[in-house]
Design an enzyme around this catalytic site. Structure first.
Site, short mmCIF file in Angstrom:
data_model
loop_
_atom_site.label_atom_id
_atom_site.label_comp_id
_atom_site.label_asym_id
_atom_site.label_seq_id
_atom_site.Cartn_x
_atom_site.Cartn_y
_atom_site.Cartn_z
CG LEU A 152 103.00 -4.16 43.38
CD1 LEU A 152 101.67 -3.97 42.66
CD2 LEU A 152 102.82 -5.00 44.64
N GLY B 110 112.91 -7.11 40.18
CA GLY B 110 113.84 -6.94 39.07
C GLY B 110 113.81 -5.56 38.47
CG ASN B 111 111.04 -1.62 37.57
OD1 ASN B 111 111.76 -0.71 37.95
ND2 ASN B 111 110.05 -1.45 36.71
CB SER C 159 109.34 -0.96 40.70
OG SER C 159 108.28 -1.50 41.45
CD GLU D 170 106.64 -9.44 30.91
OE1 GLU D 170 106.64 -8.25 31.29
OE2 GLU D 170 106.03 -10.34 31.52
NE ARG E 260 109.89 -8.75 34.86
CZ ARG E 260 109.36 -7.64 35.34
NH1 ARG E 260 108.44 -6.99 34.64
NH2 ARG E 260 109.75 -7.17 36.51
CG HIS F 14 110.26 -5.38 29.89
ND1 HIS F 14 109.46 -4.50 30.56
CD2 HIS F 14 109.71 -6.61 30.05
CE1 HIS F 14 108.45 -5.16 31.13
NE2 HIS F 14 108.58 -6.44 30.82
CB CYS G 14 107.66 2.24 29.84
SG CYS G 14 108.94 1.04 30.28
#
Length: 445
Positions: free
Chosen positions: A21, A24-25, A28, A173, A210, A246, A367
């Site tokens: 979802l 940019g990651n 993921s 964030e 972000r 991030h 994280c």
């Protein structure tokens, strides 16, 4: 004043899945649709936290949020019983269903921005939950995070703020874009806020920036920070475009040491000068810069070298980097860590930890934790059931073994039984963590 840096790790929720979802990651996106292992994931996370607690660090936990969020689906136009809402969403809006099932609150670095009492005008510890509005699945989290923090950090010593307004100007964030440096945790420090863009500009990057500068400034104001001890630094667009969604993907710091990649900041020289100026009279910052020609930005991101915990270990005179095993398995980062620790710099050891289930969704050891500097009096005021002890760790492991599935596919999200299993798990967890029988929305209906 004596104080310690505690880590509050997010307990990975029972609906941990690879929904892909987070645009940019890279991790993921790469693992979208793969089968996850929720039980292994939560046990990995708990083991990581317990290892640090056993080493003498103060370690806490943050609860998962209720998933699926059927209330969100109702606000999106679905109706009927919870099972009917899930069935309808699975048929007509499967991507939306993945969003409301996401276990993303596990990444506690995004839970909030935290300023210790040594830095704030009123002498209280301040926490502002992140609004996380850039991604749909994470934008759901803010109010529940505020509720959780209010149940854990109770009393007059703490100020838990609401999230910033859910508007693009204040895209926030959390601590993933915040670093605090200091001579000692209980003394005044420099709070570094890293942003990707200003709200008024037209962003042209490959991936979203972000965090806005306006969000950083709003948090600093709300926390009552001394402007002279705050630094606002622009994240490097090259890092964002490479997948550093991030700042904590390319930078980590603690005490006087800032460990960062060469491309982490848009104006590296200006950033270091601003930090030195803010720290004047308090401490001399120590910068450990990793050159692009030794660790290419792609390797830094895929290995999550910087998404590691930089820790002052009891009895040690140099810092420890608690890094994912992927850092050891990547030749360039392994070689760099060997050179770094064999020298006489501030980082003396690297410990490699297995959190592969989290890593496959784009989150490393850093994280999974929210750093909270606590004085002894503040630590006493924290909900004790949320501080990791041998007894609580054992109870949480038994709880996970009882309630979590071995494997979970994206297709399983349409099964109402998963919702019931998740609620049973969370209902039991509120008792273990002393959160109250009305903590989750389903408990209040």
């Amino acid at each position: 004043m004596t104080a310690v840096e505690a880590n509050f790790d997010g307990i990975i929720g029972p609906t941990h899945n690879y929904g892909g979802l987070s645009f940019g990651n890279m991790a993921s996106d790469r693992n979208r649709g793969a089968a996850s292992a929720p039980r292994a994931a939560v046990l990995e996370g708990l083991k990581k936290a317990k290892t640090l607690a056993d080493a003498g660090l103060l370690q806490g936990v943050l609860p998962p949020q209720e998933r699926p969020d059927t209330g969100f689906l109702r606000r999106a136009g679905f109706s009927g019983s919870d099972a009917q809402v899930l069935e309808a969403a699975a048929k007509s809006a499967p991507v939306l269903l993945r969003n409301v099932y996401s276990a993303s609150p596990m990444w506690a670095a995004n839970a909030a921005t935290v300023s210790p009492s040594a830095d704030t005008a009123d002498g209280r510890l301040h926490l502002t939950p992140a609004n996380l509005i850039t991604t749909l699945h994470r934008s759901i989290e803010g109010p529940a995070t505020e509720r959780a923090l209010s149940r854990i950090f109770t009393g007059d010593r703490f100020a838990v703020h609401p999230p910033l307004p859910p508007q693009s100007t204040f895209a926030d964030e959390g601590a993933a874009n915040h670093v605090r440096l200091c001579a000692q945790h209980g003394g005044p420090g420099v709070e570094i806020f890293v942003y990707g863009r200003e709200a008024s500009e037209t962003w042209t990057g490959r991936f979203p920036a972000r965090q806005t500068r306006e969000a950083c400034e709003a948090v600093a104001r709300a926390h009552g920070l001394d402007p002279k001890r705050c630094v606002f630094i622009r994240q490097g667009q090259a890092a964002i475009d490479a997948g550093a969604f991030h700042n904590d993907v390319v930078c980590v710091g603690t005490l006087t040491t800032l460990f960062f990649h060469e491309l982490a900041f848009e104006d590296k020289t200006g950033a270091m000068a601003a930090i030195r100026a803010a720290a004047e009279g308090l401490f001399e910052p120590v910068f450990v810069e990793v050159p692009e020609n030794e660790v290419p930005i792609a390797d830094a991101i895929s290995s999550y070298l910087f998404n590691s915990q930089l820790l002052a270990m009891p009895g040690a005179d140099r810092l420890m980097l608690n890094a994912p095993v992927e850092t050891e398995e990547t030749p360039s980062t392994q070689a760099y860590c060997c050179r770094m620790t064999s020298g006489n710099g501030p980082i003396g050891t690297v410990n490699y930890v297995d959190v592969r289930q989290s890593m496959r969704n784009g989150g490393g050891p850093a994280c999974l934790r929210l750093r909270v500097v606590l004085t002894p009096e503040e630590a006493q005021a924290v909900n004790p059931a949320c501080l990791l002890t041998d007894e609580i760790y054992s109870a949480l492991c038994k709880w996970a073994e009882q309630h979590y599935r071995d494997t979970l596919s994206v297709e399983d999200l349409a099964d109402p039984a998963l919702m019931q299993e998740s609620r049973q798990a969370l209902d039991a967890l509120t008792g273990l963590l002393g959160l109250g029988s009305d903590f989750y929305p389903f408990q209040r209906r």
